[in-house]
Each structure stands twice: as C-alpha cells, then as structure tokens.
Write a protein that holds these residues in place. Structure first.
Motif, short mmCIF file in Angstrom:
data_model
loop_
_atom_site.label_atom_id
_atom_site.label_comp_id
_atom_site.label_asym_id
_atom_site.label_seq_id
_atom_site.Cartn_x
_atom_site.Cartn_y
_atom_site.Cartn_z
N VAL A 1 15.90 -44.76 13.19
CA VAL A 1 16.01 -46.21 13.01
C VAL A 1 15.49 -46.95 14.24
CG1 VAL A 1 17.65 -48.11 12.75
CG2 VAL A 1 17.91 -46.06 11.37
N VAL A 2 15.88 -46.46 15.43
CA VAL A 2 15.41 -47.09 16.67
C VAL A 2 13.89 -46.98 16.78
CG1 VAL A 2 15.45 -46.91 19.19
CG2 VAL A 2 17.57 -46.78 17.90
N ALA A 3 13.34 -45.79 16.43
CA ALA A 3 11.89 -45.60 16.51
C ALA A 3 11.17 -46.54 15.56
CB ALA A 3 11.55 -44.14 16.21
N VAL A 4 11.67 -46.66 14.33
CA VAL A 4 11.04 -47.54 13.34
C VAL A 4 11.09 -48.99 13.79
CG1 VAL A 4 11.21 -48.42 11.00
CG2 VAL A 4 11.42 -45.97 11.41
N LEU A 5 12.28 -49.43 14.26
CA LEU A 5 12.40 -50.82 14.72
C LEU A 5 11.53 -51.08 15.95
CD1 LEU A 5 16.24 -51.40 14.31
CD2 LEU A 5 14.40 -52.20 12.82
N THR A 6 11.52 -50.12 16.88
CA THR A 6 10.69 -50.28 18.07
C THR A 6 9.21 -50.35 17.71
OG1 THR A 6 12.32 -49.09 19.40
CG2 THR A 6 10.12 -49.30 20.31
N GLY A 7 8.79 -49.45 16.82
CA GLY A 7 7.40 -49.46 16.38
C GLY A 7 7.03 -50.76 15.68
N ALA A 8 7.96 -51.21 14.83
CA ALA A 8 7.68 -52.46 14.11
C ALA A 8 7.57 -53.64 15.08
CB ALA A 8 8.77 -52.71 13.08
N MET A 9 8.49 -53.69 16.05
CA MET A 9 8.46 -54.79 17.01
C MET A 9 7.20 -54.73 17.88
SD MET A 9 12.47 -54.85 18.22
CE MET A 9 12.13 -56.08 19.47
N ALA B 1 -8.79 -51.15 17.13
CA ALA B 1 -8.65 -49.76 17.61
C ALA B 1 -7.60 -49.65 18.71
CB ALA B 1 -10.00 -49.25 18.12
N ASP B 2 -7.59 -50.65 19.63
CA ASP B 2 -6.61 -50.57 20.71
C ASP B 2 -5.18 -50.69 20.19
OD1 ASP B 2 -8.62 -50.27 22.53
OD2 ASP B 2 -8.69 -52.40 23.10
N VAL B 3 -5.00 -51.58 19.20
CA VAL B 3 -3.66 -51.73 18.62
C VAL B 3 -3.24 -50.45 17.91
CG1 VAL B 3 -2.29 -53.01 16.94
CG2 VAL B 3 -3.92 -54.22 18.40
N ASP B 4 -4.15 -49.92 17.05
CA ASP B 4 -3.81 -48.69 16.32
C ASP B 4 -3.59 -47.53 17.26
OD1 ASP B 4 -4.10 -50.16 14.03
OD2 ASP B 4 -6.18 -49.53 13.66
N ARG B 5 -4.41 -47.46 18.34
CA ARG B 5 -4.26 -46.37 19.30
C ARG B 5 -2.93 -46.48 20.03
NH1 ARG B 5 -8.07 -47.66 22.26
NH2 ARG B 5 -9.72 -46.70 20.98
N THR B 6 -2.56 -47.68 20.39
CA THR B 6 -1.29 -47.87 21.10
C THR B 6 -0.10 -47.52 20.19
OG1 THR B 6 -2.26 -49.64 22.43
CG2 THR B 6 0.15 -49.55 22.32
N ILE B 7 -0.15 -47.98 18.93
CA ILE B 7 0.94 -47.66 18.00
C ILE B 7 1.01 -46.16 17.74
CG2 ILE B 7 1.78 -47.98 15.64
CD1 ILE B 7 2.21 -50.38 17.43
N GLY B 8 -0.14 -45.52 17.53
CA GLY B 8 -0.15 -44.07 17.30
C GLY B 8 0.39 -43.30 18.48
N LEU B 9 -0.06 -43.71 19.70
CA LEU B 9 0.43 -43.04 20.90
C LEU B 9 1.94 -43.22 21.05
CD1 LEU B 9 -0.25 -41.46 23.47
CD2 LEU B 9 -0.69 -43.64 24.62
N MET B 10 2.39 -44.46 20.73
CA MET B 10 3.83 -44.70 20.82
C MET B 10 4.60 -43.83 19.83
SD MET B 10 6.05 -48.00 19.74
CE MET B 10 5.94 -47.33 18.08
N LEU B 11 4.10 -43.72 18.59
CA LEU B 11 4.79 -42.90 17.59
C LEU B 11 4.80 -41.43 17.98
CD1 LEU B 11 3.51 -44.53 14.27
CD2 LEU B 11 5.74 -44.80 15.36
N THR C 1 11.90 -37.57 20.76
CA THR C 1 13.04 -37.44 19.84
C THR C 1 13.30 -35.98 19.51
OG1 THR C 1 12.60 -39.60 18.86
CG2 THR C 1 13.92 -38.06 17.56
N LEU C 2 12.23 -35.23 19.19
CA LEU C 2 12.40 -33.81 18.88
C LEU C 2 12.96 -33.05 20.07
CD1 LEU C 2 12.03 -31.51 16.88
CD2 LEU C 2 9.68 -31.27 17.68
N GLY C 3 12.38 -33.31 21.25
CA GLY C 3 12.90 -32.63 22.45
C GLY C 3 14.34 -33.00 22.73
N GLY C 4 14.65 -34.29 22.56
CA GLY C 4 16.02 -34.73 22.79
C GLY C 4 17.00 -34.10 21.81
N LEU C 5 16.56 -34.00 20.53
CA LEU C 5 17.44 -33.38 19.54
C LEU C 5 17.67 -31.91 19.84
CD1 LEU C 5 16.16 -35.02 16.23
CD2 LEU C 5 18.28 -35.49 17.44
#
Length: 491
Positions: free
Chosen positions: A26-34, A162-172, A179-183
């Motif tokens: 949920v945090v990842a989705v909200l952060t990505g959306a914001m 491209a910069d926006v998509d690259r930034t969002i992809g890198l963030m995801l 998240t996986l490492g933390g889990l």
C-alpha cells in the motif's frame, strides 16, 4: 486427505509477514502514485513554460519564411536560437499552410526531422489548444505536448516522458528490492524471535510427552521429569504454564507414591493374612476329617462336618490364590528354567478331559518342540485355569481346542471353544480379581473368581501377555510368551 495443521511459529510468521507485506505494498503504491503525480505536474509545467517562451521565437521564424518544423528549429534570429528556449529532446510539430511537419532535438541538440511515416499518425488527431496531451512518435518515444496558435499556423511543443517513466520504473524497482529484502530480513528476525520465545513452550510439551509415555497404571511409579527452571517464571504466560505443569506433576507424583504405598501395604496385608489363615484352616480341615471318623456321629452331625470340611477346602483355595497373587506382585514364586510347551499342554489337556468328560477336547500343533524360559508349574497352572474356565462357562458338548504354535520370536498357546461367547462389556474386566462372567457371587463350582487374574499375573511375570477374543460361537484365550532360540536353550 486432511492437510497437516501449521505450527504456531508458522502461523505467527505468516500473519506478521502478510500484514507487513500488505502495508508495504500500500505504501509503495501510494508513494508511486504521488511521485508520478508530482513528476507529471512538473513535466506539464515545463512543457507549458517552453511553449509560452518559444511562441514569439516560432512566430519570428515563420515570418522569416521558415516553412517547416526543421527550419523553425534551426532559425537563429534576434540572438535567440532554439537553445535559449528549448532543451534537448524537445519535439516541434507545425501545422502551416495545411501541411504537417515535425522535428525534434536529439541528445546533442541537433535537429532531426520526422519522416512522413512518423508524422502521418498525428495528421488526423485534434489537439486542444493549451491542454497537455501525450502522443507517441514511432522510433522516437512518447511526448507530453501542448498546442498553441502562431499566426496562421498551429504549433505543438512537446517534451519526452522518458525521464518520468525512467524515474517511476527505477523507484518501483528500488521499492520492490527493498521490500523483498526487508521482508526476508523480517521473516528471519520474526522466526528467530518466535523460536526463542516458544522454546519454553517446546520444553513444556517435551516434558508432558515424556511423562505421557510412562506406564502409570501399575507398580511403583515415580515422575521425575520436570520443566527446567530456566523455562519457569511468573512473568510470562509460557513460564506460568511451565510452572503449572511442574505443580501438577508434583501433585500427581505424590499421589502415585501414596497409591503405590497403599498398594504395597494392601499386598503385604493380603500376604500376611493369607499366610496366617493357612494354619487355622488346616486345623479346621484336620479336625473335621478326624471328627468324621467317629462312628457315633449322627446323620446330621456327619452332614454338618462334611459341609465344614468342604467350606474349609474352598477357603483354603481362596487363601492360597490370594497368597500366590501377592507373591507374584512382589516378583516371587517363579523358578525359571527351559520349559517345553508341547508335553506341558498335552498333559494339561489330559488332566482337563479326566476332570470333565462332558466336553470334547482336541490338541493341535505342527511343532515337535517349543521351549520357553519359565516356571513349569506355574505355566501348567495357567493352561489348566484356561481349560477349566472353558469347561465351567460353556454347556456340555462344547468342543475345546488347545493349540501351540510359534509366531516369530514368541510362543503362542491358544484355548478355543465354540461356546456361547463372552459379552463385550465383561471382556473389559475379565482378568480383574474376583471378576465373574455371570456377574454372580454364588457359584456351584466352588471357584474363587481368581483363576484368570492368576493366569494373567503369571503371564506378566514371564514377560508375556494373556488376551481374549470372543464372539458368539467362538472364544479364544491366547497366552503369548517369549520363545527360546536353539542357542539359548543349550546355555
């Protein structure tokens, strides 16, 4: 097929990881959306600002006969070339004299014209003036564009997404990896924490399991297992369970010790009483026999003396049986030596047939020899008791089969009859002392009700068992004893 229930540790770990995973997602989705919203707004602002600043320059280029997008991008009038207003990657599409042209600045700020195939998909598209729109140009990329009028022409300025998509992809990707490492780290930490926390509970379960395996129904019993002191405290729930279990085991151990002491006193009393009763009973039987020899006795006196003698004999047998049981309970009365069950069972059946001719008997075995380590007299008594029991509780004409066989390392002696059988509820208490198959305390046979109890006690003293299987028309008593090997017999 029922699934195996999860352990408490697995359930706790699964619940915690599931909740944390859901929260992180949920945090990842909200952060990505914001973040996407912020970047989209920034891109739109940049495109609008570029169009506003480039509009006079594009108008000047058209007035200087720059009639396509490439010419406009290369126009350098009034000391204000495209580099002052446009950044690398900017797309310019121009509607001039009903002709659609397009060009863009590459990474080196060089002008690259769009081909007819690349510009054709945009020909039939309407672009509202001042409203940002996303378009895709083949082999170039996706752009955020804004349309605005320039004299008789319509210009579209766009910046790459491209910069926006690259930034969002890198963030995801970053959020997913973190998240996986933390889990994984969380699962390991929770697993270690829960395992450590549940260690006292496992110690409690292990202690209870060891106690449950102890034989507590007979003999002198002592429960020495306890939950270790480090797993017992008053501050945690599990520690309180361990303390409660220890208290319960202390109470049970004390009760069992008291029961064992009472049973020992009772056995000793029975043994002493039986031993002391033998002498007066022998005197009563002797005096009754002596009195019966007096020829002056009347008929009534003789009948009374005979009755006294019969009851003294019955009382003597009861006392002897009780004394035997008491001694067997104490591990006495057995003289062990190799005993061949073949001649022993043949002799027992012959004695039984002589005692009760109203029943038919049969001996069955395919063996020539079957040797056990035991007391010949007591084993003979067991077989005799089983045969007598079959005669006593079956009607005349019942067929009794005495068989001997070997089953692996065990010797089996079976007494089978085709009588009416034994009721299931009676089978549960058949080997108890003073048990009666007919639930009556009066018997015309003069028995004591201890025959099967003595037989079972002798079997147990020989490290064997005595069991019964009975249905209407078929009853089988089975004596199972450890058999001697050929090498053991010669020792």
């Amino acid at each position: 097929m029922t699934s195996r229930p999860w352990s408490l540790q697995t359930r706790l770990t699964t619940v915690v990881i599931s909740i944390v995973s859901a929260l992180l997602i949920v945090v990842a989705v909200l952060t990505g959306a914001m973040l996407n919203s912020v970047l989209e707004d920034q891109l739109t602002t940049r495109v609008s600002e570029s169009s506003r600043r480039a509009q006079p320059w594009i108008d000047a280029a058209i007035q200087n006969e720059a009639n396509d997008a490439s010419a406009v991008l290369t126009f350098d009038g009034k000391s204000s070339g495209p580099g002052k207003f446009l950044q690398p990657g900017t797309l310019l599409i121009l509607y001039l004299d009903s002709e659609l042209t397009g060009a863009y600045l590459d990474a080196d700020n060089d002008v690259q014209a769009l081909s007819a195939d690349q510009i054709a998909p945009l020909a039939g598209t309407e672009f509202p003036v001042g409203k940002p729109t996303d378009v895709t140009v083949a082999d170039v990329g996706t752009y955020r564009i804004v349309a605005f009028p320039v004299g008789d022409a319509v210009a579209l300025i766009g910046l790459p997404r491209a910069d926006v998509d690259r930034t969002i992809g890198l963030m995801l990707i970053t959020i997913s990896v973190l998240t996986l490492g933390g889990l994984i780290l969380l699962a390991l930490a929770i697993g270690v924490t829960i395992r450590t926390s549940l260690r006292p509970l496992r110690a409690v379960a292990a202690t209870a399991g060891r106690v449950a395996k102890q034989q507590l129904d007979q003999g002198e019993v002592a429960i020495t297992d306890r939950v270790a002191p480090e797993h017992v405290d008053n501050h945690s729930e599990i520690g309180q369970v361990g303390k409660a279990l220890n208290s319960m085991l202390d109470h049970v151990d004390a009760s069992l010790r008291a029961r064992a002491a009472n049973e020992e006193k009772m056995r000793q009393f029975v043994a002493d009483a039986s031993h002391e009763l033998r002498t007066p009973l022998a005197s009563i039987r002797g005096y009754s026999e002596l009195s019966l020899r007096d020829p002056s006795n009347s008929e009534n006196t003789t009948a009374a003396l005979e009755r006294i003698q019969a009851q003294s004999l019955r009382m003597t047998r009861l006392v002897e049986d009780l004394l035997l049981l008491a001694r067997l309970d104490e591990g006495q009365e057995l003289v062990l030596s190799p005993v061949d069950l073949i001649p022993l069972t043949i002799e027992s059946l012959a004695d039984a047939q002589a005692a009760g001719s109203e029943h038919t008997g049969e001996w069955s075995s395919e063996l020539d020899e079957l040797v056990v380590l035991g007391d010949a007299g007591r084993l003979h008594q067991v077989v005799t008791n089983l045969l007598a029991n079959a005669r006593t509780h079956t009607p005349a004409g019942t067929h009794i089969v005495l068989s001997v066989e070997r089953d692996g390392n065990d010797a089996l002696v079976r007494v089978h009859d085709n009588g009416p059988g034994i009721a299931p509820d009676i089978q549960q208490t058949l080997f108890e002392r003073f048990a009666r198959a007919d639930r009556s305390r009066a018997r015309n046979t003069g028995g004591t009700g201890l025959g099967l109890a003595i037989a079972q006690a002798i079997a147990i003293a020989h490290q064997g068992t005595l069991s019964v299987e009975s249905v209407p028309g078929s009853t089988t008593f089975t004596l199972r004893l450890p058999a001697l090997t050929a090498g053991a017999q010669g020792q």
